[in-house]
Design a protein around this motif. Structure first.
Motif, mmCIF file in Angstrom:
data_model
loop_
_atom_site.group_PDB
_atom_site.id
_atom_site.type_symbol
_atom_site.label_atom_id
_atom_site.label_comp_id
_atom_site.label_asym_id
_atom_site.label_seq_id
_atom_site.Cartn_x
_atom_site.Cartn_y
_atom_site.Cartn_z
ATOM 1 N N SER A 52 0.809 -1.220 0.000
ATOM 2 C CA SER A 52 0.000 0.000 0.000
ATOM 3 C C SER A 52 0.838 1.263 0.000
ATOM 4 O O SER A 52 0.317 2.358 -0.191
ATOM 5 C CB SER A 52 -0.939 0.015 1.199
ATOM 6 N N GLY A 53 2.136 1.144 0.206
ATOM 7 C CA GLY A 53 3.028 2.295 0.213
ATOM 8 C C GLY A 53 4.437 1.880 -0.140
ATOM 9 O O GLY A 53 4.743 0.682 -0.242
ATOM 10 N N PRO A 54 5.340 2.841 -0.314
ATOM 11 C CA PRO A 54 6.714 2.560 -0.747
ATOM 12 C C PRO A 54 7.631 2.146 0.409
ATOM 13 O O PRO A 54 8.498 2.893 0.834
ATOM 14 C CB PRO A 54 7.155 3.876 -1.370
ATOM 15 N N GLY A 55 7.440 0.938 0.927
ATOM 16 C CA GLY A 55 8.299 0.440 1.992
ATOM 17 C C GLY A 55 7.934 -0.983 2.350
ATOM 18 O O GLY A 55 6.786 -1.407 2.184
ATOM 19 N N ASP A 56 8.918 -1.727 2.861
ATOM 20 C CA ASP A 56 8.664 -3.141 3.174
ATOM 21 C C ASP A 56 7.830 -3.349 4.435
ATOM 22 O O ASP A 56 7.394 -4.455 4.715
ATOM 23 C CB ASP A 56 9.971 -3.931 3.255
ATOM 24 N N MET A 57 7.574 -2.292 5.185
ATOM 25 C CA MET A 57 6.724 -2.399 6.366
ATOM 26 C C MET A 57 5.261 -2.038 6.043
ATOM 27 O O MET A 57 4.393 -2.147 6.899
ATOM 28 C CB MET A 57 7.240 -1.488 7.486
ATOM 29 N N GLN A 58 5.001 -1.637 4.816
ATOM 30 C CA GLN A 58 3.629 -1.294 4.414
ATOM 31 C C GLN A 58 2.810 -2.572 4.217
ATOM 32 O O GLN A 58 3.352 -3.607 3.806
ATOM 33 C CB GLN A 58 3.641 -0.484 3.113
ATOM 34 N N PRO A 59 1.522 -2.535 4.485
ATOM 35 C CA PRO A 59 0.679 -3.732 4.323
ATOM 36 C C PRO A 59 0.650 -4.231 2.880
ATOM 37 O O PRO A 59 0.669 -3.451 1.939
ATOM 38 C CB PRO A 59 -0.711 -3.246 4.739
ATOM 39 N N ILE A 60 0.596 -5.555 2.736
ATOM 40 C CA ILE A 60 0.468 -6.187 1.419
ATOM 41 C C ILE A 60 -0.998 -6.121 1.010
ATOM 42 O O ILE A 60 -1.876 -6.526 1.764
ATOM 43 C CB ILE A 60 0.955 -7.650 1.462
ATOM 44 N N VAL A 61 -1.251 -5.590 -0.198
ATOM 45 C CA VAL A 61 -2.630 -5.474 -0.679
ATOM 46 C C VAL A 61 -2.967 -6.536 -1.728
ATOM 47 O O VAL A 61 -4.133 -6.849 -1.935
ATOM 48 C CB VAL A 61 -2.930 -4.063 -1.226
#
Length: 103
Positions: A52-61
């Motif tokens: 959902s955002g540019p980073g590996d900690m962002q939720p997988i959509v």
């Protein structure tokens, strides 16, 4: 002023500025360059997480399988390429297609 109402002067001024902007942009409407950029990617990982955002900690959509081809944006942040609003993939696991003009 010069026998022309103020409203008429404003209209003439706005049209003049629009004409100059049109001419400076090579005869194309302003902002039309975005439509000419082709940006497509091919997935190189077995399964690619779409976040959902540019980073590996962002939720997988969602996820994408290897060799999937999809449209993307030219925007890259923190090593992630934007596919669309709230859809980002890691640049490490995708490759631009041969017909892409984005970087």
């Amino acid at each position: 002023m010069f026998g022309v109402p103020v409203r008429g002067m404003i209209v003439i001024g706005v049209l003049g500025v629009a004409g100059v902007m049109y001419a400076v942009n090579g005869g194309k409407p302003m902002g039309s360059d975005k439509g000419s950029e082709i940006c497509k990617i091919t997935v190189t990982a077995d399964i690619l997480n779409v976040r959902s955002g540019p980073g590996d900690m962002q939720p997988i959509v969602s996820t994408m399988p290897r060799d999937a081809v999809t449209d993307a944006q030219g925007r890259v942040e923190n090593g992630y390429r934007m596919l669309s609003d709230r859809r980002w993939v890691s640049q490490s696991f995708v490759a631009l297609t041969s017909d892409s003009t984005c970087k």
